[in-house]
Design a protein around this motif. Structure first.
Motif, mmCIF file in Angstrom:
data_model
loop_
_atom_site.group_PDB
_atom_site.id
_atom_site.type_symbol
_atom_site.label_atom_id
_atom_site.label_comp_id
_atom_site.label_asym_id
_atom_site.label_seq_id
_atom_site.Cartn_x
_atom_site.Cartn_y
_atom_site.Cartn_z
ATOM 1 N N GLY A 1 41.397 37.970 42.868
ATOM 2 C CA GLY A 1 42.926 37.649 43.051
ATOM 3 C C GLY A 1 43.820 38.830 42.636
ATOM 4 N N TYR A 2 43.483 39.689 42.314
ATOM 5 C CA TYR A 2 43.992 41.014 42.105
ATOM 6 C C TYR A 2 43.544 42.310 42.736
ATOM 7 C CZ TYR A 2 40.668 41.482 38.277
ATOM 8 O OH TYR A 2 39.618 41.731 37.599
ATOM 9 N N LYS A 3 44.076 43.356 42.840
ATOM 10 C CA LYS A 3 43.678 44.541 43.337
ATOM 11 C C LYS A 3 42.697 45.418 42.323
ATOM 12 C CE LYS A 3 47.706 45.462 46.175
ATOM 13 N NZ LYS A 3 48.677 46.300 46.428
ATOM 14 N N VAL A 4 41.796 46.002 43.050
ATOM 15 C CA VAL A 4 40.667 46.672 42.198
ATOM 16 C C VAL A 4 41.563 47.863 41.575
ATOM 17 C CG1 VAL A 4 38.796 48.086 42.299
ATOM 18 C CG2 VAL A 4 38.814 46.118 43.691
ATOM 19 N N GLY A 5 41.064 47.987 40.257
ATOM 20 C CA GLY A 5 42.049 48.962 39.272
ATOM 21 C C GLY A 5 43.025 48.475 38.423
ATOM 22 N N ASN B 1 50.788 50.808 37.587
ATOM 23 C CA ASN B 1 50.448 49.775 36.807
ATOM 24 C C ASN B 1 49.282 49.049 37.676
ATOM 25 O OD1 ASN B 1 50.124 48.414 34.289
ATOM 26 N ND2 ASN B 1 51.580 46.524 35.367
ATOM 27 N N ALA B 2 49.596 49.030 38.812
ATOM 28 C CA ALA B 2 48.681 48.333 39.717
ATOM 29 C C ALA B 2 47.409 49.071 40.281
ATOM 30 C CB ALA B 2 49.874 47.889 41.166
ATOM 31 N N GLY B 3 46.777 48.188 41.052
ATOM 32 C CA GLY B 3 45.434 48.703 41.502
ATOM 33 C C GLY B 3 45.770 49.325 43.031
ATOM 34 N N GLU B 4 44.755 49.414 43.834
ATOM 35 C CA GLU B 4 44.915 50.278 45.027
ATOM 36 C C GLU B 4 44.345 49.118 46.117
ATOM 37 O OE1 GLU B 4 46.701 52.643 45.700
ATOM 38 O OE2 GLU B 4 46.796 54.116 43.786
ATOM 39 N N GLU B 5 44.785 49.395 47.324
ATOM 40 C CA GLU B 5 44.148 48.688 48.677
ATOM 41 C C GLU B 5 42.641 49.246 48.634
ATOM 42 O OE1 GLU B 5 45.756 46.375 49.926
ATOM 43 O OE2 GLU B 5 47.845 46.746 49.068
ATOM 44 N N ILE B 6 41.977 48.567 49.581
ATOM 45 C CA ILE B 6 40.530 48.656 49.730
ATOM 46 C C ILE B 6 40.445 49.909 50.330
ATOM 47 C CG2 ILE B 6 40.344 47.433 51.828
ATOM 48 C CD1 ILE B 6 38.122 47.089 48.881
ATOM 49 N N THR B 7 41.420 50.545 51.141
ATOM 50 C CA THR B 7 41.137 51.724 51.807
ATOM 51 C C THR B 7 41.433 52.911 51.163
ATOM 52 O OG1 THR B 7 43.450 51.179 52.804
ATOM 53 C CG2 THR B 7 41.904 50.542 54.191
ATOM 54 N N TYR B 8 41.827 52.769 49.773
ATOM 55 C CA TYR B 8 42.093 53.686 48.838
ATOM 56 C C TYR B 8 40.510 54.197 48.353
ATOM 57 C CZ TYR B 8 43.255 56.331 44.473
ATOM 58 O OH TYR B 8 42.947 57.091 43.365
ATOM 59 N N TYR B 9 39.643 53.124 48.253
ATOM 60 C CA TYR B 9 38.157 53.516 47.720
ATOM 61 C C TYR B 9 37.213 53.473 48.888
ATOM 62 C CZ TYR B 9 40.541 51.380 43.606
ATOM 63 O OH TYR B 9 41.412 50.766 42.594
ATOM 64 N N ALA C 1 33.218 50.307 39.826
ATOM 65 C CA ALA C 1 32.906 50.694 41.163
ATOM 66 C C ALA C 1 31.903 49.965 42.234
ATOM 67 C CB ALA C 1 32.758 52.094 41.125
ATOM 68 N N SER C 2 31.038 49.179 41.117
ATOM 69 C CA SER C 2 29.776 48.935 41.876
ATOM 70 C C SER C 2 30.100 47.480 42.919
ATOM 71 C CB SER C 2 28.684 48.529 40.728
ATOM 72 O OG SER C 2 29.398 47.160 39.877
ATOM 73 N N LYS C 3 30.832 47.083 42.791
ATOM 74 C CA LYS C 3 31.364 45.744 43.455
ATOM 75 C C LYS C 3 31.994 46.307 44.627
ATOM 76 C CE LYS C 3 36.003 45.286 41.223
ATOM 77 N NZ LYS C 3 35.825 46.413 40.310
ATOM 78 N N LEU C 4 32.661 47.443 44.692
ATOM 79 C CA LEU C 4 33.139 47.872 45.997
ATOM 80 C C LEU C 4 32.031 48.540 46.855
ATOM 81 C CD1 LEU C 4 36.133 49.975 44.091
ATOM 82 C CD2 LEU C 4 36.378 48.310 46.094
ATOM 83 N N VAL C 5 30.943 49.229 46.051
ATOM 84 C CA VAL C 5 29.939 49.910 46.807
ATOM 85 C C VAL C 5 29.101 48.524 47.504
ATOM 86 C CG1 VAL C 5 27.570 50.994 46.770
ATOM 87 C CG2 VAL C 5 29.927 51.980 45.341
ATOM 88 N N ILE D 1 32.486 37.627 54.368
ATOM 89 C CA ILE D 1 32.180 38.188 53.046
ATOM 90 C C ILE D 1 33.501 38.627 52.350
ATOM 91 C CG2 ILE D 1 31.007 39.866 51.835
ATOM 92 C CD1 ILE D 1 29.005 40.165 54.084
ATOM 93 N N PRO D 2 33.831 37.903 51.502
ATOM 94 C CA PRO D 2 34.929 38.083 50.509
ATOM 95 C C PRO D 2 35.082 39.617 49.996
ATOM 96 C CG PRO D 2 33.764 36.556 49.148
ATOM 97 C CD PRO D 2 33.110 36.750 50.607
ATOM 98 N N SER D 3 36.164 40.350 50.221
ATOM 99 C CA SER D 3 36.489 41.627 49.639
ATOM 100 C C SER D 3 36.532 41.431 47.995
ATOM 101 C CB SER D 3 37.712 42.180 50.157
ATOM 102 O OG SER D 3 38.787 41.432 49.690
ATOM 103 N N PRO D 4 36.502 42.452 47.135
ATOM 104 C CA PRO D 4 36.522 42.175 45.736
ATOM 105 C C PRO D 4 37.973 41.846 45.666
ATOM 106 C CG PRO D 4 35.347 44.269 46.122
ATOM 107 C CD PRO D 4 35.606 43.767 47.747
ATOM 108 N N GLU D 5 39.055 42.184 46.179
ATOM 109 C CA GLU D 5 40.394 41.695 45.981
ATOM 110 C C GLU D 5 40.704 40.175 45.980
ATOM 111 O OE1 GLU D 5 44.732 42.515 47.520
ATOM 112 O OE2 GLU D 5 43.535 44.189 47.666
ATOM 113 N N SER D 6 39.973 39.899 47.320
ATOM 114 C CA SER D 6 40.153 38.367 47.602
ATOM 115 C C SER D 6 39.303 37.689 46.386
ATOM 116 C CB SER D 6 39.981 38.109 49.091
ATOM 117 O OG SER D 6 38.550 38.295 49.039
ATOM 118 N N PHE D 7 38.309 37.979 45.993
ATOM 119 C CA PHE D 7 37.409 37.240 45.185
ATOM 120 C C PHE D 7 38.276 37.140 43.790
ATOM 121 C CE2 PHE D 7 34.437 37.597 41.716
ATOM 122 C CZ PHE D 7 33.796 36.377 41.909
#
Length: 852
Positions: free
Chosen positions: A44-48, A18-26, A143-147, A36-42
């Motif tokens: 407030g939840y994990k990507v995915g 049900n959850a997203g994944e840590e940044i290192t998964y992507y 995916a675009s925000k991670l790239v 520079i804030p990561s997508p997750e910190s921006f």
């Protein structure tokens, strides 16, 4: 104790699904800039974990540009719903300081006169990463925000080399309106306890779905016709940069794996050089290596073709770059059962990120080859143009500046050079005059794309097509056009290059009158002018015969069938008000209106003749909803709303029986099945004077329910061989189609359906085998019939040619005081078939006077 451990493990699995994944998964596990804030910190939840909304995505791109010296962001267009489309440019700080010089120098690769002097070994590669042209394919824009984060915040030598040697353009969402529709749907149907059952409501987005834009158009078909702000804006940006690589990130069926270009061998556009295909295959090796490293399944050189130049993955092939299609099996929601096991949203995002990075890796390795390829592509294009047996195309309609304007707008958007003519000329039996005709020389860098837009094609190496088999734009616009076969003639007539394409200036010729104002129906925007006058309470009539009459400037003017008359004395408004409204209508629509001071015509009918038929202001109802074609419905809505500024009431068919139909005099039905509509209710409305405009297969439903008398054409019976190799089954059946081709029909231009046309020959777009026979009992209700050798351009399986030949394209039926106008083939196809639009307009404005 074991039960507790097992229960805890199950809870973990459920939460993980049900959850997203840590940044290192992507992304690679490297050091990132903490500023520079990561997508997750921006977020407030994990990507995915949730689907991102467009405003969040744009805000994050803006934040990256604000925080990083490597990035800048700018808006290049707005969607219909006023959402910004943005590009995020990421490159080294040094390149940013010289960005405009880099861009201008890069464009010299497309100029054969200066390209040979360029040192490609010291030029940055331009890479464009394009995400989410279909709103319901969410892994791409998610995916675009991670790239963007990886390239802006990542701190490692590989990234530094990318930034030094490339300018990377990230287009994070090509379809903002569709993206938000889909994100809203799946997020509000997400369960905290994951449910991967495909039958769940989360996976069943309601009609019309979220794939399309505001008007329900597929924006991945708009790279060529550029009829929408999203498509026009991105093509203008493409031409401003001419990327060496341009990616197109998609999703396809959940039971698939992952696809990347190239497509099926042999199904490229004939204008695409073999060298382009070879380089695409070389780049594919980098994607394969990336997937092999994580053990992910994939395929290439299957399923998709590269024929139609209106995709995001094929447009670059016609412009010296590589267009790369990525198709990820879709989770649609957050986790979905598939034949390969549960497919998580997070894993689909990861794969889109992976191929984005493999594209950059491959681009870096192939940089010199790709830059040299672009130089070769445009230089060889000019050389090929010199080998042609003609020098230029000429086009232009003497009677319709609106269609001329829109055709020129397409040329301008694609950076095609064209010129006015400075003297009248006859080519191929058509007369062309200055101000109403233009020439497109072949000898220019865009030669290949020019040929693709203009040419008619009847021979094909393959008989399978993912989309249309032809798109000849002069035929789509029904524009007179021809070939200039002499350089001497071209030099003699060629005027100034058109630098700015201005909307045609309408005018009111003559002074205020107490008699009438007349304007012809030829102009594309004449219906817009008429409706504008009608909605302001002005009564109008239409000429059912030609006439010649002097205007108030004492000029003798010829007026054709379909001329609109605004008589002054029968109005409730005063003469001054009428004059101002007529003047405003002329200016806003590009129509020329003539003031006449007498009812006495020199020839033909007089202003007070009964041959001027009174017109009713259209009150339009469009039946939509499940069972109907959302594409055709969207095209109707777009045409009336955007082209004519006419209101159209859209109701779903399950509300039809409870709707007060007396408010409307026109009901439009698009292809589909109308099982929720009560036929008796509809027939009573028609008999009281209503008119139905039936597009496509809706006529079959009308015939089955007694509202139209139509005999349809049956597909021919084919004698099959006893046995064929099983492996050719798909190809054998797939070739038995009319995939989208152009046919010639003969039009009765004296019939109200033909008003505004001068030529009795009319090209029509046909897709599929739905066809109708002419009415043998009444010769006056078959105003448009295909010729006996109708195919003009495109592929048709030979036994299906006679399905179209001599069939009826328009049929008129009557019930009581009302009419049913059957437009057997869609006149509004993809908003660029301007040449057929008048058939649709005539059905609406003149449909009540079409008697059997």
């Amino acid at each position: 104790m074991k039960k507790i451990i097992l229960f805890s493990a199950l809870i973990f699995i459920v939460l993980r699904l049900n959850a997203g994944e840590e940044i290192t998964y992507y992304l690679p596990s490297i050091e990132y800039d903490e500023n520079i804030p990561s997508p997750e910190s921006f977020l407030g939840y994990k990507v995915g974990e949730w689907h991102i909304h467009h405003a969040q995505l744009v805000h994050y791109m803006q934040l990256i540009a604000e925080k990083s010296g490597r990035a800048e962001v700018y808006e290049y267009a707005r969607s219909y719903q006023q959402r910004p489309l943005v590009n995020l440019i990421i490159t080294s700080e040094e390149n940013h300081r010289n960005l405009e010089a880099i861009r201008e120098n890069h464009l010299k690769l497309a100029d054969p006169e200066s390209a040979h002097d360029l040192d490609v070994e010291n030029m940055p590669l331009i890479v464009r990463l394009g995400y989410g042209v279909h709103g319901n394919e969410p892994s791409s824009h998610n995916a675009s925000k991670l790239v963007a984060y990886y390239l802006a915040a990542g701190m490692c030598p590989d990234i530094e080399q990318y930034l030094d040697d490339m300018v990377i353009i990230i287009d994070p969402s090509l379809n903002p309106d569709g993206q938000d529709r889909f994100a809203s749907w799946v997020n509000r149907h997400k369960s905290m306890t994951p449910n991967s059952d495909p039958a769940d409501r989360e996976f069943s987005d309601v009609w019309p779905g979220s794939r399309t834009n505001h008007y329900w158009f597929d924006l991945n078909r708009d790279w060529l016709p550029v009829q929408h702000p999203e498509g026009k804006g991105r093509v203008e940006e493409y031409q401003r940069w001419l990327p060496n690589i341009s990616t197109d990130h998609h999703e396809f069926g959940s039971q698939n794996t992952f696809f990347f270009s190239p497509g099926i061998p042999g199904r490229e556009n004939p204008r695409t050089p073999e060298r382009t295909v070879e380089l695409t295959m070389e780049l594919a090796g980098f994607h394969a290596e990336a997937f092999d490293e994580i053990g992910e399944m994939y395929m290439t050189r299957e399923m998709f073709d590269d024929f139609y130049y209106g995709y995001g993955s094929t447009y670059p092939d016609a412009h010296g770059g590589l267009g790369i299609l990525f198709e990820q099996a879709s989770s649609r929601g957050h986790v979905r059962e598939t034949v390969h096991g549960d497919l998580t949203f997070a894993s689909t995002i990861r794969n889109q990120v992976l191929t984005s990075l493999s594209t950059l890796e491959g681009g870096l390795e192939m940089r010199d080859k790709l830059l040299d390829h672009m130089r070769w592509f445009f230089t060889s294009a000019v050389e090929e143009a010199r080998q042609e047996d003609f020098n230029a195309y000429i086009f232009g309609d003497r009677y319709d500046q609106g269609r001329n304007y829109h055709f020129k707008e397409i040329l301008k958007t694609h950076d095609i050079e064209f010129y006015g003519i400075n003297e009248s000329v006859e080519v191929g039996g058509d007369e062309y005059s200055p101000g109403k005709a233009w020439v497109v020389p072949l000898e220019q860098p865009q030669y290949r794309y020019i040929q693709s837009l203009f040419e008619k094609r009847l021979e094909f190496e393959d008989s399978l097509f993912y989309d249309a088999s032809t798109w000849s734009m002069p035929l789509a616009f029904n524009l007179p056009h021809g070939k200039i076969t002499s350089q001497r003639q071209l030099s003699a007539i060629k005027g100034e290059q058109v630098e700015e394409n201005l909307f045609p200036e309408g005018e009111l010729v003559g002074e205020k009158t107490n008699t009438a104002y007349l304007f012809e129906w030829d102009e594309f925007y004449a219906p817009k002018a008429l409706y504008f006058l009608q909605k302001h309470g002005i009564r109008a009539k239409v000429a059912t015969e030609p006439l010649s009459i002097n205007n108030t400037e004492n000029e003798l003017v010829d007026f054709n069938y379909g001329t609109i008359s605004v008589p002054v004395q029968t109005q409730e408004l005063c003469e001054d008000e009428i004059y101002e409204l007529v003047r405003e209508a002329a200016e806003m629509s590009g129509v020329t209106v003539h003031s006449v001071g007498t009812s006495l015509a020199r020839e033909g009918i007089h202003i007070g003749s009964g041959s001027f038929a009174p017109l009713e202001k259209p009150e339009v109802l469009l039946v939509t909803g499940p069972g109907t074609s959302s594409g055709e419905a969207g095209q109707v809505w777009h045409h009336l709303d955007q082209r004519y500024r006419m209101p159209v009431t859209k109701i779903e068919q399950d509300d039809f029986n409870n709707t007060d139909l007396e408010r409307y005099n026109t009901i439009i039905m698009v292809s589909g099945n109308y099982r929720d509509v009560e036929p008796e209710l509809l027939e009573r409305w028609v008999r009281r004077g209503g008119k139905i405009v039936a597009i496509g297969t809706s006529s079959r439903w009308l015939e089955q329910n007694g509202l139209a008398d139509i005999e349809f054409v049956s597909a021919p019976s084919i004698e099959e061989p006893e046995r064929l190799p099983y492996k050719i089954r798909s190809e054998h059946r797939g070739a038995r189609r009319i995939p989208g081709s152009i046919f010639e029909a003969e039009l009765d231009i004296t019939h109200p359906i033909g008003y505004g046309y001068r030529n009795e020959k009319l090209p029509l777009y046909v897709s599929g085998t739905f066809a109708a026979k002419p009415d043998k009992n009444n010769p006056f209700v078959n105003p448009l019939i295909f010729t006996d050798d109708a195919l003009m351009s495109g592929y048709v399986w030979d036994p299906y040619l006679d399905i179209v030949n001599n069939s009826a394209a328009v049929l008129i039926n009557s019930r009581g005081r009302g009419n049913v106008i059957s437009l057997i083939h869609n006149p509004n196809f993809r908003a660029y078939w301007f040449g057929n639009s008048k058939l649709f307009a005539n059905s609406i404005f003149f449909g009540g006077m079409m008697r059997r």
